[in-house]
Design a protein around this motif. Structure first.
Motif, short mmCIF file in Angstrom:
data_model
loop_
_atom_site.label_atom_id
_atom_site.label_comp_id
_atom_site.label_asym_id
_atom_site.label_seq_id
_atom_site.Cartn_x
_atom_site.Cartn_y
_atom_site.Cartn_z
N THR A 125 0.64 -1.16 0.01
CA THR A 125 0.09 -0.39 0.09
C THR A 125 0.82 1.15 0.02
OG1 THR A 125 -0.21 -0.17 2.55
CG2 THR A 125 -2.26 -1.01 0.92
N ASN A 131 -3.52 -0.89 -4.20
CA ASN A 131 -4.28 -1.45 -3.81
C ASN A 131 -4.50 -2.65 -3.72
OD1 ASN A 131 -6.68 -2.11 -2.61
ND2 ASN A 131 -8.33 -1.12 -4.04
N GLY A 156 0.15 6.88 -0.84
CA GLY A 156 1.24 5.79 -1.71
C GLY A 156 2.07 6.09 -2.29
#
Length: 259
Positions: free
Chosen positions: A48, A53, A227
């Motif tokens: 992550t 994802n 991210g």
């Protein structure tokens, strides 16, 4: 030349292990290296933190370890940072049980990485904070270990435990395994305790201790929620600059060691 395979490991949690993996990968890419992150932690934080994802990961490191997917098909390029990732999610926790009955179960990652090692300069493995079959796979696959640690009372005890584990792995299955360096994380130079632990580290591990400490830095803490590595989130942050300096030290140390 085959990649330098580095396991980032500490049997103590909360020491900035995943932060080190992701930011070191981005810093090495900035230094013109090709890098693969292997996320061996079922929490999937390195996945992550790289902008992937983990809920969408169907064929990550779990499928590779079980022999259900070729490693080339499981590798994903990170959205930010320029490195590749062999991702993980909660399914990886099941690999522990499923691998118990398998032959050469501790060699699964080593054998898989052999297929892609010539494509990268560095392969960085994010090991779980416990000594499990997954961690053993990481230590068997690696040539080097980087140990992130926080300068606090129990930190040296944790390093002693890890050194004992490394000794056992060397004797049993991977005689080349060695500690590349110890990196101080979440570092506060104003802390008296940090200075005291520093002195002990310099006494007991003068050759292993990296000279670059990683400071306690809000940008390093914020970057994973976006991210991306800190290098992309805030290139001017003190934490970003520290990881770039650490990357230089790692380049120097690995240049003198054969893979």
């Amino acid at each position: 030349m085959s990649a330098h395979i580095i396991a980032v490991a500490n049997q103590k949690g909360g020491v900035g292990k995943t932060t080190t993996v992701v930011n070191l990968a981005a810093s090495l890419v900035e230094k013109k290296s090709k890098v693969l992150i292997v996320d061996l932690d079922p929490q999937g934080n390195a996945t992550t933190g790289s902008g992937i994802n983990k809920g969408n990961v169907t064929n990550g490191v779990y499928a590779v370890l079980l022999g259900n997917e070729e490693i080339n098909n499981a590798i994903i390029t990170a959205q930010h940072g320029g490195f590749d990732v062999l991702p993980a999610n909660r399914a990886l926790a099941g690999a522990e049980v499923e691998l118990v009955q398998e032959l050469a179960r501790e060699m699964r990652l080593k054998n898989a990485l052999a297929q892609v090692a010539d494509k990268y300069d560095y392969i960085i493995i994010d090991c779980p904070p416990t000594l499990t079959l997954l961690t053993i796979n990481g230590l068997v696959a690696a040539r080097h270990i980087i140990v992130p640690m926080v300068c606090e009372y129990y930190a040296l005890e944790g390093i002693s435990d890890l050194i004992a584990t490394v000794r056992k792995i060397r004797q049993a299955i991977n005689p080349q395994l060695e500690i590349l360096g110890i990196v101080r994380t979440l570092y506060d130079p104003r802390s008296l305790l940090a200075k005291q632990v520093d002195e002990q580290l310099m006494t007991h591990f003068p050759d292993q201790l990296f000279s670059t400490p990683i400071p306690r830095n809000i940008r390093l803490a914020e970057a994973p929620s976006h991210g991306m590595p800190a290098l992309q989130y805030d290139p001017r942050a003190t934490g970003t600059k520290a990881y770039l300096a650490l990357a230089d030290e790692i380049l120097q140390r690995t240049a003198t060691k054969q893979t």
